[in-house]
Design a protein around this motif. Structure first.
Motif, PDB file in Angstrom:
ATOM      1  N   PHE A 185    -106.264  22.702 -53.078  1.00 46.31           N
ATOM      2  CA  PHE A 185    -105.524  21.960 -54.104  1.00 46.31           C
ATOM      3  C   PHE A 185    -106.447  21.032 -54.896  1.00 46.31           C
ATOM      4  N   VAL A 186    -107.506  20.533 -54.266  1.00 46.53           N
ATOM      5  CA  VAL A 186    -108.468  19.683 -54.970  1.00 46.53           C
ATOM      6  C   VAL A 186    -109.155  20.476 -56.083  1.00 46.53           C
ATOM      7  N   LEU A 187    -109.446  21.755 -55.821  1.00 46.04           N
ATOM      8  CA  LEU A 187    -110.135  22.591 -56.810  1.00 46.04           C
ATOM      9  C   LEU A 187    -109.260  22.934 -58.020  1.00 46.04           C
ATOM     10  N   LYS A 188    -107.967  22.627 -57.931  1.00 43.76           N
ATOM     11  CA  LYS A 188    -107.072  22.906 -59.057  1.00 43.76           C
ATOM     12  C   LYS A 188    -107.031  21.758 -60.068  1.00 43.76           C
ATOM     13  N   VAL A 189    -107.657  20.633 -59.732  1.00 45.29           N
ATOM     14  CA  VAL A 189    -107.698  19.495 -60.666  1.00 45.29           C
ATOM     15  C   VAL A 189    -108.540  19.869 -61.875  1.00 45.29           C
ATOM     16  N   ALA A 190    -108.153  19.390 -63.039  1.00 48.27           N
ATOM     17  CA  ALA A 190    -108.801  19.795 -64.298  1.00 48.27           C
ATOM     18  C   ALA A 190    -110.290  19.495 -64.315  1.00 48.27           C
ATOM     19  N   THR A 191    -110.681  18.274 -63.951  1.00 47.13           N
ATOM     20  CA  THR A 191    -112.093  17.877 -64.017  1.00 47.13           C
ATOM     21  C   THR A 191    -112.655  17.753 -62.605  1.00 47.13           C
ATOM     22  N   GLN A 192    -113.571  18.660 -62.255  1.00 44.77           N
ATOM     23  CA  GLN A 192    -114.176  18.656 -60.930  1.00 44.77           C
ATOM     24  C   GLN A 192    -115.340  17.666 -60.857  1.00 44.77           C
ATOM     25  N   MET A 193    -115.760  17.380 -59.647  1.00 43.91           N
ATOM     26  CA  MET A 193    -116.859  16.449 -59.420  1.00 43.91           C
ATOM     27  C   MET A 193    -118.202  17.114 -59.728  1.00 43.91           C
ATOM     28  N   LYS A 232    -101.362  17.843 -60.340  1.00 40.14           N
ATOM     29  CA  LYS A 232    -100.505  17.510 -61.483  1.00 40.14           C
ATOM     30  C   LYS A 232    -100.615  16.030 -61.861  1.00 40.14           C
ATOM     31  N   LYS A 233    -100.771  15.186 -60.847  1.00 44.29           N
ATOM     32  CA  LYS A 233    -100.768  13.741 -61.091  1.00 44.29           C
ATOM     33  C   LYS A 233    -102.129  13.185 -61.499  1.00 44.29           C
ATOM     34  N   ARG A 234    -103.186  13.854 -61.092  1.00 40.98           N
ATOM     35  CA  ARG A 234    -104.537  13.358 -61.377  1.00 40.98           C
ATOM     36  C   ARG A 234    -105.325  14.382 -62.209  1.00 40.98           C
ATOM     37  N   THR A 235    -106.294  13.895 -62.983  1.00 39.41           N
ATOM     38  CA  THR A 235    -107.097  14.799 -63.827  1.00 39.41           C
ATOM     39  C   THR A 235    -108.574  14.798 -63.446  1.00 39.41           C
ATOM     40  N   SER A 236    -109.016  13.863 -62.603  1.00 43.77           N
ATOM     41  CA  SER A 236    -110.436  13.772 -62.238  1.00 43.77           C
ATOM     42  C   SER A 236    -110.582  13.605 -60.735  1.00 43.77           C
ATOM     43  N   VAL A 237    -111.308  14.518 -60.092  1.00 49.33           N
ATOM     44  CA  VAL A 237    -111.554  14.428 -58.653  1.00 49.33           C
ATOM     45  C   VAL A 237    -112.410  13.200 -58.332  1.00 49.33           C
ATOM     46  N   TYR A 238    -113.439  12.965 -59.136  1.00 47.26           N
ATOM     47  CA  TYR A 238    -114.372  11.865 -58.875  1.00 47.26           C
ATOM     48  C   TYR A 238    -113.656  10.516 -58.893  1.00 47.26           C
ATOM     49  N   ILE A 239    -112.864  10.265 -59.960  1.00 46.63           N
ATOM     50  CA  ILE A 239    -112.175   8.980 -60.077  1.00 46.63           C
ATOM     51  C   ILE A 239    -111.175   8.802 -58.937  1.00 46.63           C
ATOM     52  N   SER A 240    -110.484   9.876 -58.576  1.00 48.78           N
ATOM     53  CA  SER A 240    -109.511   9.796 -57.487  1.00 48.78           C
ATOM     54  C   SER A 240    -110.198   9.473 -56.158  1.00 48.78           C
ATOM     55  N   VAL A 241    -111.341  10.114 -55.895  1.00 49.10           N
ATOM     56  CA  VAL A 241    -112.078   9.875 -54.654  1.00 49.10           C
ATOM     57  C   VAL A 241    -112.581   8.430 -54.585  1.00 49.10           C
ATOM     58  N   ILE A 242    -113.123   7.938 -55.703  1.00 56.15           N
ATOM     59  CA  ILE A 242    -113.628   6.561 -55.742  1.00 56.15           C
ATOM     60  C   ILE A 242    -112.502   5.569 -55.442  1.00 56.15           C
ATOM     61  N   ASP A 243    -111.337   5.795 -56.063  1.00 54.96           N
ATOM     62  CA  ASP A 243    -110.202   4.889 -55.833  1.00 54.96           C
ATOM     63  C   ASP A 243    -109.806   4.872 -54.361  1.00 54.96           C
ATOM     64  N   GLU A 244    -109.754   6.059 -53.746  1.00 54.80           N
ATOM     65  CA  GLU A 244    -109.360   6.141 -52.337  1.00 54.80           C
ATOM     66  C   GLU A 244    -110.414   5.533 -51.417  1.00 54.80           C
ATOM     67  N   LEU A 245    -111.676   5.737 -51.734  1.00 54.46           N
ATOM     68  CA  LEU A 245    -112.746   5.169 -50.905  1.00 54.46           C
ATOM     69  C   LEU A 245    -112.746   3.644 -50.960  1.00 54.46           C
ATOM     70  N   LYS A 246    -112.445   3.105 -52.146  1.00 57.70           N
ATOM     71  CA  LYS A 246    -112.377   1.641 -52.277  1.00 57.70           C
ATOM     72  C   LYS A 246    -111.218   1.078 -51.438  1.00 57.70           C
ATOM     73  N   LYS A 247    -110.087   1.783 -51.435  1.00 60.94           N
ATOM     74  CA  LYS A 247    -108.958   1.347 -50.623  1.00 60.94           C
ATOM     75  C   LYS A 247    -109.301   1.405 -49.133  1.00 60.94           C
ATOM     76  N   LYS A 248    -110.016   2.483 -48.775  1.00 58.66           N
ATOM     77  CA  LYS A 248    -110.358   2.699 -47.370  1.00 58.66           C
ATOM     78  C   LYS A 248    -111.439   1.751 -46.885  1.00 58.66           C
ATOM     79  N   GLY A 249    -112.329   1.363 -47.781  1.00 61.48           N
ATOM     80  CA  GLY A 249    -113.433   0.498 -47.397  1.00 61.48           C
ATOM     81  C   GLY A 249    -114.703   1.266 -47.178  1.00 61.48           C
TER      82      GLY A 249
END
Length: 247
Positions: free
Chosen positions: A177-185, A217-234
């Motif tokens: 499902f990650v590979l279906k995002v429009a903009t890959q890392m 469907k909700k996100r367009t960039s894998v990189y930005i999504s990963v960064i946001d989650e990593l910041k939340k996680k620490g």
């Protein structure tokens, strides 16, 4: 793959294919994907047809290889055009000759006139201009010749690394499902993340995002999504471990 009625009449009959191309393609495990990327390269180079149905991993390789093929096509077309100009001049008897300028006659001095001082010769500004023109001609000649040295250096600096290929193969197997995002890392973004977080943290975040079925469907960039989650996680700052160990 692309079907086109013009495949029997290619636009050009040669292009530069480097070992680095094959080296990147060998990282693919699926034979159908290997064949697909080879077909995409040759269809684009010979026929000008861009691929439309590549898998996500093939698209990554294609984006890295395409600029180098474009450069090869540009030099090939320049060589062909220069050859046509030479043939045109040859049919007309050769390159047109430049018109010779008629030198002005030096006025003779009369005996009654007082001899004048010999005027100083003006600086030959045209000499410097001619040097610049010659440099430009040599530069154009080098660019038009089918020499692949610069292209090889450029491609080596942009070739996808083995580690990034392994990472994308892991994505294909574990995070469809990650590979279906429009903009890959990109590889640059991938390395930036590993400069601050471990690969284990990265993989865990990607697997969590993959479990979210609406992620593409909700996100367009894998990189930005990963960064946001990593910041939340620490995350675990520090040097990243080997990819296989992280997975």
């Amino acid at each position: 793959m692309n079907n086109n009625s013009d495949k029997e009449n290619p636009k050009r009959d040669a292009f530069s294919f480097f070992w680095s191309f094959k080296d990147a393609i060998m990282g693919l495990e699926d034979e159908n994907e290997k064949l697909a990327i080879y077909e995409a390269l040759t269809d684009y180079a010979f026929l000008g047809i861009e691929p439309t149905d590549l898998t996500p991993i093939c698209k990554i390789i294609w984006k890295l290889v395409k600029p180098n093929i474009d450069s090869s096509i540009k030099r090939y077309d320049a060589c062909v055009n220069n050859g046509k100009k030479g043939a045109e001049y040859g049919s007309l008897g050769g390159r047109p000759k430049k018109k010779k300028e008629t030198p002005e006659e030096t006025p003779k001095e009369t005996p009654e006139e007082t001899p004048k001082e010999t005027p100083k010769k003006p600086l030959n500004k045209n000499k410097d201009k001619n040097k610049d023109k010659n440099k430009d001609k040599n530069k154009d000649l080098k660019e038009n010749l089918c020499i692949d040295i610069d292209e090889r250096k450029n491609f080596l600096s942009t070739t996808v690394s083995e580690d990034f290929l392994k990472f994308n193969n892991w994505l294909k197997e574990n995070c469809p499902f990650v590979l279906k995002v429009a903009t890959q890392m990109t590889e640059k973004q991938y390395n930036q993340i590993l400069g601050q977080y471990s690969k284990k943290d990265l993989c865990e975040v990607l697997q969590n995002l993959n479990n979210w079925k609406d992620f593409p469907k909700k996100r367009t960039s894998v990189y930005i999504s990963v960064i946001d989650e990593l910041k939340k996680k620490g995350g675990n700052n520090g040097t990243a471990r080997g990819f296989k160990n992280a997975v």
